[in-house]
Design an enzyme around this catalytic site. Structure first.
Site, mmCIF file in Angstrom:
data_model
loop_
_atom_site.group_PDB
_atom_site.id
_atom_site.type_symbol
_atom_site.label_atom_id
_atom_site.label_comp_id
_atom_site.label_asym_id
_atom_site.label_seq_id
_atom_site.Cartn_x
_atom_site.Cartn_y
_atom_site.Cartn_z
ATOM 1 N N GLU A 196 0.809 -1.208 0.000
ATOM 2 C CA GLU A 196 0.000 0.000 0.000
ATOM 3 C C GLU A 196 0.855 1.276 0.000
ATOM 4 O O GLU A 196 0.874 2.020 0.985
ATOM 5 C CB GLU A 196 -0.901 0.015 1.245
ATOM 6 C CG GLU A 196 -1.817 -1.186 1.343
ATOM 7 C CD GLU A 196 -2.458 -1.322 2.717
ATOM 8 O OE1 GLU A 196 -3.400 -2.131 2.841
ATOM 9 O OE2 GLU A 196 -2.013 -0.636 3.672
ATOM 10 N N ARG A 212 2.611 7.813 0.344
ATOM 11 C CA ARG A 212 3.632 8.857 0.289
ATOM 12 C C ARG A 212 4.677 8.567 -0.790
ATOM 13 O O ARG A 212 5.111 9.465 -1.511
ATOM 14 C CB ARG A 212 4.321 8.933 1.661
ATOM 15 C CG ARG A 212 5.379 10.014 1.781
ATOM 16 C CD ARG A 212 6.330 9.746 2.953
ATOM 17 N NE ARG A 212 5.635 9.274 4.150
ATOM 18 C CZ ARG A 212 5.210 10.063 5.115
ATOM 19 N NH1 ARG A 212 5.397 11.365 5.032
ATOM 20 N NH2 ARG A 212 4.605 9.544 6.178
ATOM 21 N N TYR A 250 4.239 17.169 13.059
ATOM 22 C CA TYR A 250 5.280 16.145 13.128
ATOM 23 C C TYR A 250 6.704 16.697 13.202
ATOM 24 O O TYR A 250 7.658 15.938 13.139
ATOM 25 C CB TYR A 250 5.236 15.247 11.880
ATOM 26 C CG TYR A 250 3.976 14.469 11.661
ATOM 27 C CD1 TYR A 250 3.331 13.814 12.700
ATOM 28 C CD2 TYR A 250 3.441 14.354 10.386
ATOM 29 C CE1 TYR A 250 2.183 13.074 12.475
ATOM 30 C CE2 TYR A 250 2.281 13.615 10.144
ATOM 31 C CZ TYR A 250 1.665 12.977 11.195
ATOM 32 O OH TYR A 250 0.531 12.237 10.966
ATOM 33 N N CYS A 278 -2.299 32.680 12.557
ATOM 34 C CA CYS A 278 -2.104 33.365 13.832
ATOM 35 C C CYS A 278 -1.684 32.362 14.910
ATOM 36 O O CYS A 278 -2.396 32.117 15.880
ATOM 37 C CB CYS A 278 -3.384 34.095 14.230
ATOM 38 S SG CYS A 278 -3.161 35.241 15.587
#
Length: 439
Positions: free
Chosen positions: A290, A293, A334, A361
């Site tokens: 699978e 990325r 992360y 902000c």
């Protein structure tokens, strides 16, 4: 600086991707802007598939669409004859809207609703990856109610920890995902499935983490799973026809990363599965993987317009861009790291070290710390590389910022595949407390 895919510097000194000048793209579509190198996505997909084909192994390479899910991306996956992982009703709906072959859809998720499971069954998805007893009970009830069968994989946690960020570890024993192989949960789940005439268990699934740069974890996971399959063959007369070892194959974001080629992951997984099947005198299962990325991550680049600047003497120089954690939350979430260049002055030598701030902000809205750049101003365009995974898919409207457009680049052509969100888009679901007073 390492360019990926078709990215290069053109004769004007501009960054070019897919044969298209990124400066022209910014002028045409505005910024922030996600751009994708389609040729690189195709190259990555074919590399995974080719390795299985060369080895003569029956396999499915399923694109993990959570990395980047749009109608156009799903259609691209279909063009490359990939299968497709979805983890929600929304991702399944996107796949259906794209016309993706439902028999090649695998439905994941640790808390699928009854409505999502019904949606999957009504659309004849190829496989449901069952994650827990709650889901298994619902699936049994729905199949009985509809008098229909379903093919499933049982997701298991093999107790293997990949070397990755704590927040994205998924295969160790202390995980919200899957049936534990060690404490009897997987045994109970398998017996429930085998006792139900509507459920066909194709095999087992595991996922040991993300951004993994070695194959050891996959090999250990295969060993643990085959130990259990051997036991089930003896005790339950069950033999798996599918083994899904998940994804998590790493990519290069910066010089700190040292990924291995896609083929190496696949070759070593194949070798270990063959070894284990032979050792236990079992049939060679179909192998599923699978990649998410590793298919789209380094194919994506985000273009930003540089804006304000703040110099803190003897401390830091901040350069702000017109996006930030609203279009790329990974640095805040992360501590993810990226590389970037001035897209309109790629070959200019660095003159200073700056930190790239977003416009949200939040003090934590920082995209890159300590980036060497030429002296920059508000006429410059910043290109941040390797944003193709979990940029658009995690984009949000914090501070009511519209989400950027997405453009696919291939063969010197640019194709708008997601239009830029407007202010009107952001309020279209809002309901007024009272009618607006007309002046």
């Amino acid at each position: 600086m390492e360019f990926h895919g078709t990215a290069k510097v053109n004769r004007l000194g501009h960054l070019e991707i897919g044969g298209v000048d990124t400066i022209q793209l910014a002028e045409k579509y505005g910024t922030p802007l996600y751009v994708y190198d389609v040729a690189l996505i195709r190259e990555r997909a074919r590399a995974f598939k080719r390795t299985f084909e060369t080895a003569g192994i029956t396999a499915q390479v399923a694109y993990a669409s959570k990395a980047f899910s749009t109608v156009a991306m799903v259609q691209l996956a279909a063009e490359e004859n990939l299968s497709l992982d979805v983890v929600s009703g929304g991702e399944l709906y996107t796949a259906l809207a794209a016309g993706f072959p439902t028999g090649r859809i695998h439905f994941h998720g640790n808390n699928k609703s009854r409505e999502e499971l019904k949606m999957a069954l009504e659309n004849n998805v190829g496989c449901i990856v069952v994650d827990n007893f709650y889901e298994l009970d619902m699936l049994k009830d729905i199949c009985k109610e509809k008098n229909t069968g379903v093919q499933v994989l049982l997701r298991v946690t093999p107790g293997i920890e990949a070397h990755t960020h704590d927040y994205i570890l998924t295969g160790q024993e202390d995980s919200k995902f899957g049936f534990d192989l060690q404490n009897g949960q997987a045994d109970s789940a398998m017996k429930i499935c085998l006792d139900d005439k509507n459920i066909e268990v194709l095999g087992l699934h595991c996922h040991i983490g993300s951004q993994i740069f070695e194959t050891t974890g996959f090999i250990l996971a295969a060993q643990k799973i085959f130990e259990k399959l051997h036991q089930w063959k003896k005790d339950l007369s069950y033999e798996s026809t599918v083994l899904n070892l998940g994804g998590g194959f790493g990519i290069r974001y910066t010089d700190e990363d040292d990924p291995i080629p896609a083929a190496q992951y696949v070759e070593e997984i194949i070798a270990e599965v063959k070894k284990q099947a032979s050792h236990y005198s079992m049939k060679m299962p179909e192998i599923w993987i699978e990649p998410g990325r590793s298919l789209v991550g380094d194919a994506g680049t985000t273009l930003y317009r540089i804006g304000s600047r703040k110099d803190v003497p003897n401390v830091r120089q901040y350069v702000a861009v017109d996006g930030g954690m609203s279009d790329n939350i990974r640095p805040a979430l992360y501590q993810a790291k990226y590389e970037a260049v001035l897209a309109n002055r790629v070959e200019d030598k660095p003159e200073e070290t700056v930190s790239i701030a977003g416009k949200c902000c939040e003090s934590g809205d920082m995209l890159i710390w300590d980036l060497p750049l030429p002296k920059s101003g508000d006429q410059d365009l910043l290109a941040v590389f390797c944003t193709g995974a979990y940029g658009y898919s995690m984009a949000n409207n914090y501070n009511r910022l519209p989400r950027p457009a997405v453009v696919f680049l291939e063969d010197s052509k640019d194709t708008l595949v997601v239009r830029r969100e407007t202010f009107e888009d952001m309020v279209k679901l809002d309901l007024p407390l009272k009618e607006k007073v007309k002046n």
